[in-house]
Design a protein around this motif. Sequence first.
Motif, PDB file in Angstrom:
ATOM      1  N   ARG A   1       0.799  -1.324   0.133  1.00 20.54           N
ATOM      2  CA  ARG A   1      -0.014   0.105  -0.083  1.00 20.54           C
ATOM      3  C   ARG A   1       0.814   1.207   0.054  1.00 20.54           C
ATOM      4  O   ARG A   1       0.424   2.250  -0.523  1.00 20.54           O
ATOM      5  CB  ARG A   1      -0.889  -0.003   1.157  1.00 20.54           C
ATOM      6  N   SER A   2       2.075   1.116   0.534  1.00 23.86           N
ATOM      7  CA  SER A   2       3.002   2.396   0.645  1.00 23.86           C
ATOM      8  C   SER A   2       3.604   2.502  -0.899  1.00 23.86           C
ATOM      9  O   SER A   2       4.359   1.526  -0.982  1.00 23.86           O
ATOM     10  CB  SER A   2       3.827   2.455   1.752  1.00 23.86           C
TER      11      SER A   2
ATOM     12  N   LYS B   1       5.915   4.669  -1.746  1.00 25.87           N
ATOM     13  CA  LYS B   1       7.179   5.060  -1.559  1.00 25.87           C
ATOM     14  C   LYS B   1       8.033   3.585  -1.050  1.00 25.87           C
ATOM     15  O   LYS B   1       8.991   3.433  -1.783  1.00 25.87           O
ATOM     16  CB  LYS B   1       7.365   6.102  -0.209  1.00 25.87           C
ATOM     17  N   PHE B   2       7.603   2.821  -0.203  1.00 29.39           N
ATOM     18  CA  PHE B   2       8.225   1.679  -0.043  1.00 29.39           C
ATOM     19  C   PHE B   2       8.163   0.790  -1.272  1.00 29.39           C
ATOM     20  O   PHE B   2       9.014   0.071  -1.397  1.00 29.39           O
ATOM     21  CB  PHE B   2       7.484   0.994   1.223  1.00 29.39           C
ATOM     22  N   LYS B   3       7.193   0.670  -1.912  1.00 27.43           N
ATOM     23  CA  LYS B   3       7.020  -0.166  -3.178  1.00 27.43           C
ATOM     24  C   LYS B   3       7.994   0.306  -4.199  1.00 27.43           C
ATOM     25  O   LYS B   3       8.790  -0.717  -4.844  1.00 27.43           O
ATOM     26  CB  LYS B   3       5.502  -0.143  -3.677  1.00 27.43           C
TER      27      LYS B   3
END
Length: 329
Positions: free
Chosen positions: A128-129, A131-133
Amino acid sequence: MKTLTMDDNLQHESVTPKAPKRKKKTKGDFWKSVGQQKYLYFMSIPFVIWLFVFSYVPLWGWTMAFQNYKPAKSFSNQKWVGLKNFVELFQDERFYLVLRNTLAMSIMGIVVGFIVPIVFAILLNELRSMKFKRTIQTVSYLPHFVSWVVVAGIITKLLSIDGGIVNEILLSLHIIDQPIQFMAKGNWFWGIVTASDVWKETGWNAIIYLAAITGIDKEQYEAARVDGASRFRQIWNITLPGIRPTIMVLLILSIGHLTSIGFEKQMLLGNSLVTDYSEVLDLYALKYGIQINRFSYGTAIGMFNSIVSIILLFTANGLFKKFAKESIM
């Protein structure tokens, strides 16, 4: 019961829609289409020339497989030997050992190296994030741009008995009593090559699946959530069927390259202790053909490799077209 009269039949026929007749395409329609898309055709010309020069012109070199080729002589002065090189190839016991290694590593690469990128792409899509993805995606496909020379050095160091991190971890956990010489065990070589290839190419291969997933209609997921479907059920019933055509096409192409896996990683990770497990067809052609000036024999090996790849490609495409209704041709 009401009996249909002739007027009723005529009326019924008059309201029945007729299938539109397909207009036969003529040469004029073709040239009209070319005129409308002339810029696209002009843009494709350099790629057609590149394909012709590097993919079709070299096929002339296949004639070397039927000659006792000598570089100093012209084409007309070469000695023709017919199928002698192929007979010699199929009578060589080393050839069958090399073929075994090639097929074993290819099949392992397809099974593991094909499933892992799909799973990775699906899991990455579930994050869902954003940035992390994006961070995970960037880090995952960076190894693709690292040379196999560097990767082989990293793998060799990791598995080394002298300070290798793998042996250090196994020793600290008391799983082993003394360091294991991973790179000297032939029966482990196929697994080491497959694992190295998966680590290097998973992120890069997952990009095309991520692109296919983005093409799935988001309303399907919304409808599934309204119906109470879990995320696993959404993956199983929406995501996987949505990328099924992409999976099938790439699988067919992978099967077509079953015997053409290159030789870089095998040559760089292999050594004299694991030669019977590391030698593949391309490396065999290099060693027993080009390096000892047996150009005709090396060409025969390459020709066999190409013909087998073509047969596998058409066979896989035909089977998938018949049973899975997917095709690339």
